[in-house]
Write an enzyme that holds these catalytic residues in place. Structure first.
Site, PDB file in Angstrom:
ATOM      1  N   ASP A 191      58.094 -87.446  13.013  1.00 58.02           N
ATOM      2  CA  ASP A 191      57.274 -87.347  11.940  1.00 58.02           C
ATOM      3  C   ASP A 191      57.536 -88.589  10.915  1.00 58.02           C
ATOM      4  O   ASP A 191      56.950 -88.746   9.853  1.00 58.02           O
ATOM      5  CB  ASP A 191      57.696 -86.080  10.999  1.00 58.02           C
ATOM      6  CG  ASP A 191      59.107 -85.608  10.942  1.00 58.02           C
ATOM      7  OD1 ASP A 191      59.841 -86.516  11.274  1.00 58.02           O
ATOM      8  OD2 ASP A 191      59.238 -84.737  10.670  1.00 58.02           O
TER       9      ASP A 191
ATOM     10  N   GLY B  60      63.422 -74.899   7.879  1.00 60.61           N
ATOM     11  CA  GLY B  60      62.636 -75.767   8.158  1.00 60.61           C
ATOM     12  C   GLY B  60      61.993 -75.989   9.621  1.00 60.61           C
ATOM     13  O   GLY B  60      62.396 -76.866  10.457  1.00 60.61           O
TER      14      GLY B  60
ATOM     15  N   ASP C 108      64.275 -88.919  11.846  1.00 59.57           N
ATOM     16  CA  ASP C 108      63.284 -88.102  11.505  1.00 59.57           C
ATOM     17  C   ASP C 108      62.959 -88.407  10.234  1.00 59.57           C
ATOM     18  O   ASP C 108      63.629 -88.949   9.334  1.00 59.57           O
ATOM     19  CB  ASP C 108      63.795 -86.743  11.571  1.00 59.57           C
ATOM     20  CG  ASP C 108      62.871 -85.491  11.620  1.00 59.57           C
ATOM     21  OD1 ASP C 108      62.379 -85.415  10.521  1.00 59.57           O
ATOM     22  OD2 ASP C 108      62.500 -85.053  12.643  1.00 59.57           O
TER      23      ASP C 108
ATOM     24  N   TYR D 283      54.028 -84.036  13.530  1.00 62.43           N
ATOM     25  CA  TYR D 283      53.248 -82.764  13.102  1.00 62.43           C
ATOM     26  C   TYR D 283      51.553 -83.300  13.496  1.00 62.43           C
ATOM     27  O   TYR D 283      50.841 -82.615  13.229  1.00 62.43           O
ATOM     28  CB  TYR D 283      53.362 -82.223  11.744  1.00 62.43           C
ATOM     29  CG  TYR D 283      54.696 -81.823  11.737  1.00 62.43           C
ATOM     30  CD1 TYR D 283      55.245 -80.498  12.147  1.00 62.43           C
ATOM     31  CD2 TYR D 283      55.767 -82.545  11.080  1.00 62.43           C
ATOM     32  CE1 TYR D 283      56.357 -80.033  12.037  1.00 62.43           C
ATOM     33  CE2 TYR D 283      56.925 -82.230  10.943  1.00 62.43           C
ATOM     34  CZ  TYR D 283      57.434 -80.741  11.394  1.00 62.43           C
ATOM     35  OH  TYR D 283      58.707 -80.549  11.510  1.00 62.43           O
TER      36      TYR D 283
ATOM     37  N   HIS E  54      62.651 -86.545   7.693  1.00 57.83           N
ATOM     38  CA  HIS E  54      63.451 -85.533   6.923  1.00 57.83           C
ATOM     39  C   HIS E  54      65.185 -85.857   7.091  1.00 57.83           C
ATOM     40  O   HIS E  54      65.324 -85.952   8.294  1.00 57.83           O
ATOM     41  CB  HIS E  54      62.923 -84.110   7.357  1.00 57.83           C
ATOM     42  CG  HIS E  54      61.806 -83.680   7.344  1.00 57.83           C
ATOM     43  ND1 HIS E  54      60.957 -83.632   8.104  1.00 57.83           N
ATOM     44  CD2 HIS E  54      60.874 -83.086   5.906  1.00 57.83           C
ATOM     45  CE1 HIS E  54      59.632 -83.346   7.700  1.00 57.83           C
ATOM     46  NE2 HIS E  54      59.638 -83.065   6.269  1.00 57.83           N
TER      47      HIS E  54
ATOM     48  N   HIS F  23      67.553 -79.006  11.116  1.00 51.89           N
ATOM     49  CA  HIS F  23      67.819 -78.404   9.838  1.00 51.89           C
ATOM     50  C   HIS F  23      68.415 -76.826   9.880  1.00 51.89           C
ATOM     51  O   HIS F  23      68.994 -76.454   8.640  1.00 51.89           O
ATOM     52  CB  HIS F  23      66.612 -77.925   9.135  1.00 51.89           C
ATOM     53  CG  HIS F  23      65.798 -79.403   8.766  1.00 51.89           C
ATOM     54  ND1 HIS F  23      66.050 -80.229   8.133  1.00 51.89           N
ATOM     55  CD2 HIS F  23      64.422 -79.528   9.098  1.00 51.89           C
ATOM     56  CE1 HIS F  23      65.384 -81.187   7.713  1.00 51.89           C
ATOM     57  NE2 HIS F  23      64.093 -81.022   8.576  1.00 51.89           N
TER      58      HIS F  23
ATOM     59  N   ASP G 189      58.563 -70.549   6.745  1.00 55.26           N
ATOM     60  CA  ASP G 189      58.360 -71.730   7.505  1.00 55.26           C
ATOM     61  C   ASP G 189      59.273 -71.330   8.736  1.00 55.26           C
ATOM     62  O   ASP G 189      59.351 -72.213   9.702  1.00 55.26           O
ATOM     63  CB  ASP G 189      58.944 -72.970   6.923  1.00 55.26           C
ATOM     64  CG  ASP G 189      60.199 -73.077   6.337  1.00 55.26           C
ATOM     65  OD1 ASP G 189      60.899 -72.048   6.561  1.00 55.26           O
ATOM     66  OD2 ASP G 189      60.786 -74.177   5.934  1.00 55.26           O
TER      67      ASP G 189
END
Length: 346
Positions: free
Chosen positions: A178, A62, A89, A217, A91, A54, A12
């Protein structure tokens, strides 16, 4: 391959052409935004290309290679005793939290999906900092399907208390898209208006504000979201109809700026959200109210370019050309200090 694995490159975080220049652009944007806030050239600075939360000190993670948020916050700490970082976010903002886990100079607040092995797997409400940073890392773990009403109610309750207790001098807001309904990797059920309401609420504190992008995304919704939020930050209402442009085909069939909520079931019960809120507020009560800072000599600022309001952003020279124009004042000497002259003598 072993050297790449050492820095978590691959999968990733792949290596691609012009990766270094890519990192220069998005990280440099956040650093420059922080400098402009420090020098009071603006009240709000936006870098939608930034927000790669990240990345760690010694490894990529990430989709994030360099943590521009950490670099921007370090720049802000030269002028501000306390920096508040807020992350919406989907995440967990693990890289930023990790960087400031042991200090009370930065309070990190992350609202994110937690559980079910969801990336990055961190961000429990019990993870709240250590040593001098104890209780200065705030995590708000959420479940699938949270909607506008639940999210904004919780966000406003927590952030208002955070600002009251911590009294930051500046706020950094990561607006990962996201967390929107319909995101390919997300699992929340926020509309663009719900997401933007968080930005509007933070703006009302009238503190210097650095805003970045982040994840997202379903690209057409990312563009919609950050367009609306740019309007919010500029106090400008935008029409819902997207005007004709070269990317208009991506926004069909209705070509509208807003998107509705999805049909995902909200797994966050009122009792669960109340429990999370009470845990966070209890942790806040344990902190020193507006902690004082022992001021030390700080590194000097980098050069701040003169800002020309008439500059055409479409006519800027590229980074490589700019670098060739830079010459250090001590690069060349004449007479006895000429390095080439001394080498000839040898």
């Amino acid at each position: 391959m072993s050297e790449m694995a050492k820095y978590n490159l691959g999968e990733d975080c792949p290596v691609f052409d012009n990766l270094f220049e890519f990192c220069q652009i998005y990280a440099g944007g956040t650093i420059d935004a922080a400098r402009r806030l420090n020098n009071k050239l603006c009240d709000i600075a936006i870098n939608w290309a930034g927000g790669l939360h990240h990345a760690k000190k010694c490894e990529a993670s990430g989709f994030c290679y360099i943590n521009d948020l950490v670099l921007g916050i370090l720049e802000l700490l030269k002028y501000h005793a306390r920096v508040l970082y807020i992350d919406i976010d989907v995440h967990h903002g693990d890289g930023v939290e990790e960087a400031f886990y042991f200090t009370d100079r930065v309070m990190t607040v992350s609202f994110h999906k937690y559980g079910d092995l969801f990336f990055p797997g961190t961000g429990d409400v019990k993870e709240n900092g250590e040593r001098e940073g104890k209780n200065y890392a705030i995590n708000v773990p959420l479940k699938n399907g949270i909607d506008d009403a639940s999210y904004t109610r919780l966000f406003k309750a927590i952030i208002s208390k955070v600002v009251e207790f911590y009294q930051p001098g500046v706020i950094v807001l990561q607006c990962g898209a996201d967390s929107l309904s319909g995101d390919r990797l997300g699992c929340f059920n926020l509309s663009i208006d719900g997401h933007a309401e968080c930005v509007r609420f933070v703006k009302k504190f009238n503190l210097p504000l650095l805003v970045t992008g982040g994840g997202g995304y379903t690209k057409e919704n990312v563009a919609r979201c950050w367009t609306v939020e740019t309007g919010v930050l500029l106090d400008t209402d935008l029409p819902n109809e997207i005007p004709e442009n070269e990317y208009i085909k991506y926004f069909g069939p209705d070509y509208s700026l807003r998107i509705p909520n999805g049909l995902i079931e909200n797994m966050n019960s009122k009792s669960y959200l109340t429990t999370i809120k009470m845990q966070v507020l209890e942790n806040l009560r344990c902190i020193q109210h507006a902690p004082s800072v022992q001021m030390q000599e700080v590194p000097p600022d980098f050069y701040i370019p003169d800002f020309d309001g008439d500059e055409n952003p479409d006519e800027r020279i590229n980074q490589h050309t700019q670098d060739k124009l830079i010459q250090r004042d001590d690069e060349y000497y004449e007479g006895d200090h000429d390095n080439d002259h001394h080498m000839d003598d040898v």
